[in-house]
Design a protein around this motif. Structure first.
Motif, mmCIF file in Angstrom:
data_model
loop_
_atom_site.group_PDB
_atom_site.id
_atom_site.type_symbol
_atom_site.label_atom_id
_atom_site.label_comp_id
_atom_site.label_asym_id
_atom_site.label_seq_id
_atom_site.Cartn_x
_atom_site.Cartn_y
_atom_site.Cartn_z
ATOM 1 N N ALA A 46 0.825 -1.209 0.000
ATOM 2 C CA ALA A 46 0.000 0.000 0.000
ATOM 3 C C ALA A 46 0.860 1.260 0.000
ATOM 4 C CB ALA A 46 -0.931 -0.005 1.210
ATOM 5 N N SER A 47 1.964 1.236 0.748
ATOM 6 C CA SER A 47 2.838 2.410 0.816
ATOM 7 C C SER A 47 3.488 2.699 -0.533
ATOM 8 C CB SER A 47 3.912 2.199 1.880
ATOM 9 O OG SER A 47 4.652 1.006 1.623
ATOM 10 N N VAL A 197 0.001 -10.860 12.191
ATOM 11 C CA VAL A 197 0.363 -10.619 10.800
ATOM 12 C C VAL A 197 1.691 -9.880 10.737
ATOM 13 C CG1 VAL A 197 -2.077 -10.472 10.147
ATOM 14 C CG2 VAL A 197 -0.808 -8.365 10.628
ATOM 15 N N THR A 198 2.361 -10.005 9.606
ATOM 16 C CA THR A 198 3.549 -9.190 9.367
ATOM 17 C C THR A 198 3.072 -7.790 9.012
ATOM 18 O OG1 THR A 198 3.568 -9.916 7.049
ATOM 19 C CG2 THR A 198 4.959 -11.128 8.590
ATOM 20 N N GLY A 199 3.477 -6.804 9.797
ATOM 21 C CA GLY A 199 2.965 -5.452 9.592
ATOM 22 C C GLY A 199 4.066 -4.413 9.509
ATOM 23 N N TRP A 200 3.693 -3.263 9.022
ATOM 24 C CA TRP A 200 4.661 -2.168 8.900
ATOM 25 C C TRP A 200 3.927 -0.839 8.954
ATOM 26 C CZ3 TRP A 200 3.213 -5.552 5.113
ATOM 27 C CH2 TRP A 200 2.561 -5.023 3.985
ATOM 28 N N THR A 201 4.656 0.174 9.327
ATOM 29 C CA THR A 201 4.164 1.542 9.361
ATOM 30 C C THR A 201 5.033 2.379 8.421
ATOM 31 O OG1 THR A 201 3.567 1.262 11.699
ATOM 32 C CG2 THR A 201 3.682 3.511 10.857
ATOM 33 N N PRO A 202 4.408 3.179 7.526
ATOM 34 C CA PRO A 202 2.980 3.524 7.467
ATOM 35 C C PRO A 202 2.150 2.473 6.716
ATOM 36 C CG PRO A 202 4.187 4.780 5.831
ATOM 37 C CD PRO A 202 5.219 3.988 6.590
ATOM 38 N N HIS A 203 0.923 2.285 7.177
ATOM 39 C CA HIS A 203 -0.047 1.413 6.515
ATOM 40 C C HIS A 203 -1.442 1.848 6.944
ATOM 41 C CE1 HIS A 203 -2.198 -2.127 5.122
ATOM 42 N NE2 HIS A 203 -1.094 -2.576 4.550
ATOM 43 N N TRP A 251 7.987 13.384 1.941
ATOM 44 C CA TRP A 251 6.728 13.645 2.614
ATOM 45 C C TRP A 251 6.690 12.895 3.928
ATOM 46 C CZ3 TRP A 251 2.123 10.988 -0.422
ATOM 47 C CH2 TRP A 251 2.442 9.662 -0.712
ATOM 48 N N THR A 252 5.540 12.948 4.623
ATOM 49 C CA THR A 252 5.445 12.348 5.947
ATOM 50 C C THR A 252 4.550 11.109 5.918
ATOM 51 O OG1 THR A 252 3.472 13.585 6.625
ATOM 52 C CG2 THR A 252 5.617 14.660 6.939
ATOM 53 N N ALA A 253 4.588 10.363 7.015
ATOM 54 C CA ALA A 253 3.716 9.190 7.132
ATOM 55 C C ALA A 253 2.247 9.596 7.095
ATOM 56 C CB ALA A 253 4.030 8.441 8.423
ATOM 57 N N ASP A 254 1.925 10.773 7.643
ATOM 58 C CA ASP A 254 0.542 11.255 7.594
ATOM 59 C C ASP A 254 0.111 11.563 6.164
ATOM 60 O OD1 ASP A 254 0.221 11.013 10.320
ATOM 61 O OD2 ASP A 254 0.680 13.115 10.744
ATOM 62 N N ASP A 255 1.020 12.168 5.391
ATOM 63 C CA ASP A 255 0.721 12.439 3.976
ATOM 64 C C ASP A 255 0.427 11.135 3.243
ATOM 65 O OD1 ASP A 255 1.232 15.203 4.257
ATOM 66 O OD2 ASP A 255 3.378 14.885 3.925
ATOM 67 N N MET A 256 1.324 10.175 3.404
ATOM 68 C CA MET A 256 1.147 8.888 2.743
ATOM 69 C C MET A 256 -0.123 8.203 3.225
ATOM 70 S SD MET A 256 3.628 5.521 2.736
ATOM 71 C CE MET A 256 4.860 6.123 1.598
ATOM 72 N N GLY A 257 -0.403 8.322 4.528
ATOM 73 C CA GLY A 257 -1.597 7.691 5.083
ATOM 74 C C GLY A 257 -2.874 8.206 4.447
ATOM 75 N N GLU A 258 -2.930 9.500 4.124
ATOM 76 C CA GLU A 258 -4.108 10.065 3.471
ATOM 77 C C GLU A 258 -4.354 9.387 2.127
ATOM 78 O OE1 GLU A 258 -3.733 14.261 3.058
ATOM 79 O OE2 GLU A 258 -3.370 14.616 5.194
ATOM 80 N N MET A 260 -3.140 6.407 1.096
ATOM 81 C CA MET A 260 -3.415 4.979 1.273
ATOM 82 C C MET A 260 -4.855 4.738 1.698
ATOM 83 S SD MET A 260 -0.017 3.191 2.896
ATOM 84 C CE MET A 260 0.031 4.199 4.378
ATOM 85 N N LEU A 261 -5.366 5.595 2.575
ATOM 86 C CA LEU A 261 -6.728 5.406 3.048
ATOM 87 C C LEU A 261 -7.731 5.640 1.927
ATOM 88 C CD1 LEU A 261 -8.225 4.582 5.567
ATOM 89 C CD2 LEU A 261 -8.411 6.991 6.217
#
Length: 290
Positions: A46-47, A197-203, A251-258, A260-261
């Motif tokens: 997703a990232s 689950v195998t997870g990562w941030t940002p997601h 950019w930031t994780a918040d930017d990417m999160g927008e 991705m969502l």
């Protein structure tokens, strides 16, 4: 009147009108100019889907054609090293893609981090009793004896295999894809079942559900990482403007999160990225200025 003279006068009149609108002959030439095609590769995370489509929209705004290729992580690195593709924005370093970087790092151009503060690990719903990877054997039956993973070529899968060995876990690591992992997570949460689950941030899954990372006392997954932009050698000479835009992208994780969502909610990944680009002109202009 000759054809050439008529063409000249039409051209002169057009430029006069554009000048009155605040445009220049240089702007017309830039719009008409074919700057070539930039080939971006990515992995189906997703990232990476978010960042790649955002960059596609930005480069198109700058006048380039953009082709994207979905590849495994190993092939993505190899494609840029060999020059088959121009760049990717999904280099998880220093840990996740450590093997690829050690093998191919001297054959590519690392442009540095485009996003800081990433994290990898085993993720569970917050209602799960286990708090540490060391606790998993105690609750192995609750997890049906398995950890749900993603594609087998991913760096997080290699690290998770090490986790199973280092902690001597009585759980098997199941490979799949990012989509099958989140589908399994969604189903388990709907039924209030235990799942790891195998997870990562940002997601986007962290914005959707109440989740937690299991503590990793042996630090097998390593600390915080960053996501780097990696380009083929020679791109700076061949397409200096595109290279400068790629180099400026941050950019930031918040930017990417927008982004991705929006994608996860059913929007076409490219349309969601383009919408985000249109809504953030100041940041995008900084990238375009290189």
């Amino acid at each position: 009147m000759t054809t050439s003279l008529l063409s000249y006068r039409i051209r002169a009149a057009s430029l006069a009108l554009l000048a009155g609108a605040g445009l220049t002959a240089g702007a017309v030439q830039a719009d008409d100019q074919d700057k070539g095609t930039v080939k971006l590769s990515y992995v189906e995370w997703a990232s990476a889907v978010a960042s790649t489509n955002v960059m596609k929209a930005v480069l198109e705004q700058a006048g380039y054609n953009v082709e994207t290729s979905s590849l495994s992580a190993a092939v993505m690195w190899q494609s840029v090293a060999s020059g088959d593709t121009d760049a990717f924005l999904a280099g998880w370093l220093p840990t996740t893609h450590e093997d690829y970087n050690e093998k191919l790092g001297d054959q590519v151009d690392d442009l540095g981090a485009n996003l800081d503060g990433t994290k990898l690990g085993l993720v569970v719903p917050s209602y799960v009793e286990a708090d540490s990877i060391s606790d998993l054997n105690e609750y192995a039956d609750d997890f049906d004896g398995q950890i749900v993973g993603i594609d087998p070529g991913a760096g997080i899968m290699r690290l998770s295999e090490n986790v199973v060995d280092e902690y001597d876990l009585d759980l098997n690591l199941q490979s799949g894809s990012g989509a099958t992992m989140t589908a399994a997570l969604k189903s388990a949460i709907a039924n209030e079942e235990s799942i790891a689950v195998t997870g990562w941030t940002p997601h986007w899954m962290f914005a959707r559900w109440d989740l937690k990372y299991l503590d990793d006392p042996k630090n097998v997954y390593g600390g915080a990482e960053h996501i780097n932009t990696v380009a083929r050698q020679g791109l700076e000479d061949d397409m200096p403007e595109a290279y400068a835009i790629l180099n400026a992208f941050e950019w930031t994780a918040d930017d990417m999160g927008e982004v991705m969502l929006m994608q996860e909610e059913g929007n076409d990944p490219y349309k969601a990225a383009k919408q985000w680009v249109d809504e953030h002109p100041d940041m995008v202009n900084e990238w375009l200025e290189g």
